[in-house]
Design a protein around this motif. Sequence first.
Motif, PDB file in Angstrom:
ATOM      1  N   ILE A 162       0.853  -1.201   0.000  1.00 54.15           N
ATOM      2  CA  ILE A 162       0.000   0.000   0.000  1.00 54.15           C
ATOM      3  C   ILE A 162       0.881   1.240   0.000  1.00 54.15           C
ATOM      4  CG2 ILE A 162      -1.900   1.177   1.165  1.00 54.15           C
ATOM      5  CD1 ILE A 162      -2.589  -1.477   2.477  1.00 54.15           C
ATOM      6  N   ALA A 163       1.387   1.610  -1.147  1.00 53.97           N
ATOM      7  CA  ALA A 163       2.188   2.825  -1.305  1.00 53.97           C
ATOM      8  C   ALA A 163       1.998   3.318  -2.731  1.00 53.97           C
ATOM      9  CB  ALA A 163       3.666   2.549  -1.017  1.00 53.97           C
ATOM     10  N   GLU A 164       1.253   4.403  -2.878  1.00 51.60           N
ATOM     11  CA  GLU A 164       0.918   4.898  -4.210  1.00 51.60           C
ATOM     12  C   GLU A 164       2.144   5.343  -4.991  1.00 51.60           C
ATOM     13  OE1 GLU A 164      -2.667   4.666  -1.887  1.00 51.60           O
ATOM     14  OE2 GLU A 164      -0.756   5.670  -1.455  1.00 51.60           O
ATOM     15  N   THR A 165       3.172   5.853  -4.293  1.00 56.36           N
ATOM     16  CA  THR A 165       4.371   6.280  -5.020  1.00 56.36           C
ATOM     17  C   THR A 165       5.059   5.093  -5.689  1.00 56.36           C
ATOM     18  OG1 THR A 165       5.656   6.142  -2.973  1.00 56.36           O
ATOM     19  CG2 THR A 165       4.766   8.286  -3.560  1.00 56.36           C
ATOM     20  N   ASN A 166       5.031   3.944  -5.052  1.00 58.28           N
ATOM     21  CA  ASN A 166       5.593   2.753  -5.685  1.00 58.28           C
ATOM     22  C   ASN A 166       4.791   2.358  -6.915  1.00 58.28           C
ATOM     23  OD1 ASN A 166       7.450   2.685  -3.619  1.00 58.28           O
ATOM     24  ND2 ASN A 166       6.521   0.966  -2.540  1.00 58.28           N
ATOM     25  N   LEU A 167       3.477   2.439  -6.801  1.00 60.04           N
ATOM     26  CA  LEU A 167       2.613   2.081  -7.924  1.00 60.04           C
ATOM     27  C   LEU A 167       2.951   2.893  -9.162  1.00 60.04           C
ATOM     28  CD1 LEU A 167      -0.380   0.858  -8.887  1.00 60.04           C
ATOM     29  CD2 LEU A 167      -0.985   3.245  -8.537  1.00 60.04           C
ATOM     30  N   VAL A 168       2.998   4.209  -9.017  1.00 59.26           N
ATOM     31  CA  VAL A 168       3.229   5.042 -10.203  1.00 59.26           C
ATOM     32  C   VAL A 168       4.688   5.007 -10.634  1.00 59.26           C
ATOM     33  CG1 VAL A 168       1.248   6.517  -9.772  1.00 59.26           C
ATOM     34  CG2 VAL A 168       3.455   7.123  -8.774  1.00 59.26           C
ATOM     35  N   ARG A 187      -1.446  11.961  -3.916  1.00 56.61           N
ATOM     36  CA  ARG A 187      -0.240  11.460  -3.261  1.00 56.61           C
ATOM     37  C   ARG A 187       0.737  10.881  -4.280  1.00 56.61           C
ATOM     38  NH1 ARG A 187      -1.303   7.019   1.255  1.00 56.61           N
ATOM     39  NH2 ARG A 187      -2.633   8.710   2.012  1.00 56.61           N
ATOM     40  N   ALA A 188       0.187  10.348  -5.350  1.00 57.23           N
ATOM     41  CA  ALA A 188       1.017   9.683  -6.354  1.00 57.23           C
ATOM     42  C   ALA A 188       1.360  10.583  -7.533  1.00 57.23           C
ATOM     43  CB  ALA A 188       0.279   8.443  -6.880  1.00 57.23           C
ATOM     44  N   LEU A 189       0.823  11.799  -7.544  1.00 60.61           N
ATOM     45  CA  LEU A 189       0.896  12.594  -8.768  1.00 60.61           C
ATOM     46  C   LEU A 189       2.316  12.992  -9.143  1.00 60.61           C
ATOM     47  CD1 LEU A 189      -0.792  13.829 -10.994  1.00 60.61           C
ATOM     48  CD2 LEU A 189      -0.959  15.921  -9.636  1.00 60.61           C
ATOM     49  N   GLU A 190       3.138  13.407  -8.172  1.00 60.97           N
ATOM     50  CA  GLU A 190       4.479  13.880  -8.531  1.00 60.97           C
ATOM     51  C   GLU A 190       5.325  12.797  -9.201  1.00 60.97           C
ATOM     52  OE1 GLU A 190       8.602  15.706  -6.698  1.00 60.97           O
ATOM     53  OE2 GLU A 190       7.092  14.837  -5.376  1.00 60.97           O
ATOM     54  N   PRO A 191       5.456  11.608  -8.598  1.00 59.07           N
ATOM     55  CA  PRO A 191       6.261  10.586  -9.300  1.00 59.07           C
ATOM     56  C   PRO A 191       5.642  10.124 -10.606  1.00 59.07           C
ATOM     57  CG  PRO A 191       5.304   9.703  -7.273  1.00 59.07           C
ATOM     58  CD  PRO A 191       5.079  11.172  -7.247  1.00 59.07           C
ATOM     59  N   THR A 216      -9.147  16.110  -8.207  1.00 62.28           N
ATOM     60  CA  THR A 216      -8.644  15.205  -9.244  1.00 62.28           C
ATOM     61  C   THR A 216      -9.257  15.392 -10.631  1.00 62.28           C
ATOM     62  OG1 THR A 216     -10.166  13.529  -8.371  1.00 62.28           O
ATOM     63  CG2 THR A 216      -7.871  13.396  -7.675  1.00 62.28           C
ATOM     64  N   PRO A 217     -10.522  15.868 -10.782  1.00 63.91           N
ATOM     65  CA  PRO A 217     -11.049  15.986 -12.163  1.00 63.91           C
ATOM     66  C   PRO A 217     -10.242  16.898 -13.063  1.00 63.91           C
ATOM     67  CG  PRO A 217     -12.830  16.108 -10.574  1.00 63.91           C
ATOM     68  CD  PRO A 217     -11.563  16.156  -9.777  1.00 63.91           C
ATOM     69  N   SER A 218      -9.548  17.871 -12.502  1.00 63.26           N
ATOM     70  CA  SER A 218      -8.812  18.810 -13.356  1.00 63.26           C
ATOM     71  C   SER A 218      -7.356  18.422 -13.553  1.00 63.26           C
ATOM     72  CB  SER A 218      -8.875  20.221 -12.751  1.00 63.26           C
ATOM     73  OG  SER A 218      -8.203  20.252 -11.506  1.00 63.26           O
ATOM     74  N   LEU A 219      -6.922  17.318 -12.940  1.00 65.72           N
ATOM     75  CA  LEU A 219      -5.506  16.980 -12.999  1.00 65.72           C
ATOM     76  C   LEU A 219      -5.020  16.749 -14.423  1.00 65.72           C
ATOM     77  CD1 LEU A 219      -5.080  14.593  -9.930  1.00 65.72           C
ATOM     78  CD2 LEU A 219      -4.516  17.015 -10.115  1.00 65.72           C
ATOM     79  N   GLY A 220      -5.829  16.078 -15.219  1.00 71.39           N
ATOM     80  CA  GLY A 220      -5.405  15.803 -16.588  1.00 71.39           C
ATOM     81  C   GLY A 220      -5.224  17.064 -17.404  1.00 71.39           C
ATOM     82  N   THR A 221      -6.092  18.046 -17.159  1.00 75.88           N
ATOM     83  CA  THR A 221      -5.969  19.311 -17.877  1.00 75.88           C
ATOM     84  C   THR A 221      -4.651  19.990 -17.551  1.00 75.88           C
ATOM     85  OG1 THR A 221      -8.368  19.550 -17.751  1.00 75.88           O
ATOM     86  CG2 THR A 221      -7.109  21.526 -18.300  1.00 75.88           C
ATOM     87  N   GLU A 222      -4.177  19.803 -16.337  1.00 76.84           N
ATOM     88  CA  GLU A 222      -2.981  20.496 -15.868  1.00 76.84           C
ATOM     89  C   GLU A 222      -1.697  19.695 -16.060  1.00 76.84           C
ATOM     90  OE1 GLU A 222      -4.394  20.788 -11.946  1.00 76.84           O
ATOM     91  OE2 GLU A 222      -6.016  22.169 -12.477  1.00 76.84           O
ATOM     92  N   GLN A 223      -1.799  18.447 -16.502  1.00 72.02           N
ATOM     93  CA  GLN A 223      -0.642  17.570 -16.588  1.00 72.02           C
ATOM     94  C   GLN A 223      -0.193  17.360 -18.034  1.00 72.02           C
ATOM     95  OE1 GLN A 223       1.452  15.914 -14.270  1.00 72.02           O
ATOM     96  NE2 GLN A 223       2.514  15.643 -16.207  1.00 72.02           N
TER      97      GLN A 223
END
Length: 789
Positions: free
Chosen positions: A504-510, A540-544, A578-585
Amino acid sequence: MEVVNVVMDATFSGAPGKDPAGRAHPGTLGTLAAVERRVLWLSTAIIDHANRVRPNPTGLKVGGHQASSASMTSIMTALWFHTLTAEDRVSVKPHASPVLHAINYLLGELDESYLTTLRAFGGLQSYPSRSKDPDRVDYSTGSVGIGATAPLWGALARRYVEGRFGGAGTGRQYSLLGDAELDEGAIWEAVQDPVVSSLGEVTWIVDLNRQSLDRVVPGIAAGRLQGMFTAAGWQVLTLKYGHLLRELFARPGGEALRTRIDAMGNPEYQRLLRCTADQLRERLPGTGSTAGPIAGLIAQLDDTTLLAALRNLGGHDLGALLEAYDTIDDTRPTVIFAYTVKGHGLPTEGHPQNHSSLLTADQMGPLAERLGADLDRPWDLFPQGSAEASLCAAAAERLRRPEREPRQPPALPADLGRPAPAGTGHTQQALGRALLDLTRRAPEAAGRIVTVSPDVSSTTNLGGWLNKVGVWSATEGTDWFADDAETILHWREKPTGQHVELGIAETNLVGLLGELGATWSRWGQPLLPIGVVYDPFVNRALEPWSFGMYAGGQSILVGTPSGVTLAPEGGAHQSITTPSLGTEQPGCVSYEPAFAIDTEWCLLAALGNLGQPKGSSAYLRLSTRPVDQSLAAVPADPAARERRRRQVVAGAYRLRRHDKPVVTIAAMGALVPEALAAAERLQALGHGADVVCVTSPDLLFRALQARRGLAEEPDWILDRAFPADRATPLVTVLDGHPHTLAFLATVHQVPVTTLGVTRFGQCGALDDVYRYHGIDGDSVIAAALDLID
């Protein structure tokens, strides 16, 4: 704990190699040391030119890290010019990028013209970048902790590709990281993940210079760090002292000297590095019973030897480094703690504020002379025929990699042909069903899919997929519940499995997603990776994940379930932004479908963009809200169905069309039923309303930018979803922050009211929670009536 401290043999010259006893041939270390000096000079000069020589009309600081580079020159010289093979991959700590470029230049991998372009537009990047640097970079680094852990996931990705398709070979995965980087939690999340302990090809080399950006770290607690790696099953090697210090420790008074240095705090040691020989003779003995023996020992040394001895740490001892590299145990991960001096060999060495300091013009001249370089000809290579040139040529030949043509990903159908579902269902269910359908309709493409989950596979509807394809493991596992009739999810671990389960670690997942998504560019074998995580934890996982995309990794991240629609879960598990994350990424397309058939189409479109030079990642935000699927009103005619599909994957479609609309409701995801119900009630009040189902605000925004000449994207979807002759005041509503859809009003400059979630959530029934946030049907009707009036 294993401690490696090797006495360096006498000077040598010649090519790298060993005698039958395993020692380096006479001559190797002398030549290697000369190359090391040139690497130190080049990395320092690259930064110097960028800051002091190159014109800078704006006066903005360019920057660079001469001291951080200097502490790595021994480690990297020994690695590249002696140990690495063509199949190895290396992640270089961000601030040592000039060292990497200097080495690539000596290997013939970088043209001289680039040495003057550090941090210039189109030149050498501030930190190593796979996608932007002109020379070979194995891993992009820059965000502390992320680059260090990337080779763990790179090792797993290589194993996956090699096991299923071949062509990825073997080779070690190295991380070169600074000791301050071990403060990052992402490091320890990765180290302790169960899948990591079997990755024997992984080697981390910690530049233990005991300094951070602002200060000398008062207590680096190396022993505690070593114990943490040992507890995680890693081999731990420590390079603390070099040959000169070890030779002194063997003399009378030497044990007292060793005890004194071992017990010395980091700040005191760093201060001694700034002392003259006379000051050192006074301060080094300290006080107490050991002072006399230490003073007697160092009295026998000349000033040059005394000053050199204090700096003679294992991370700058080429012989000790080579021996450590040869001692790596490939059956488990290895970490090498290499004690170093920040700024080693520079006038700024050991100074507590040397992190971003730059040498002056007066300091560069003497440095060039001492390192055997020419200040007026800073980029000179070694003379042809010299031992150093031969060593560089031999290393270049050894490290040459074969060119691999990227394999084209298998063709994917745009539509699986399944009739639009009847009854109720939700978009999360549709994900698992679409994956299973792909195994039947497009088995070759399905064979390239690999799913990843941080212990949420069953709760995100991947159970059927797992039962079909199995769980990836380096070795065959036993499914002890295979004969249990009540067991629905079968956990069959095998090397051919297509699902990777992490802790259970989102940074590992991404992190793993990024590396699985880069196999097309590393080994020419495209994968179609899909990671599933609870949407509240996407941030939590967005940066990596973003860093993985920057490095060329293409993957799909599925956030599910999502929003305040998780009403009983409470505010801590209700995502807002989260809905706007794709627009900003950059490098990513985001989708939030409302219906099962829309989910299938969006997933197929996202999969079709993976594993290719101009591909992109995708983010799918899904829901567990049961929705009447007949509301999708999917056309039965094949041509009309295809028209709908194209609009779905382009970003929006008109779901309800009134003859004389006076208001338009644009809704997304789980809130589409509220929009349709509001439109029906408005009609009963005598007000016609159109309803637009938005599937991707990201793609709609790109289309709008393109229409304004600010992007190169197709813009036809705007005419289909928001035709000019039907422009009316607009109400937008979604289960997320209202700014996500606010830009839609600018398509035709109409009045707008944006409804969404701006507060922390509450537990409760769905109707209560929607009412609390003002996104229920009554709120939509009230907003529409205000606009109509």
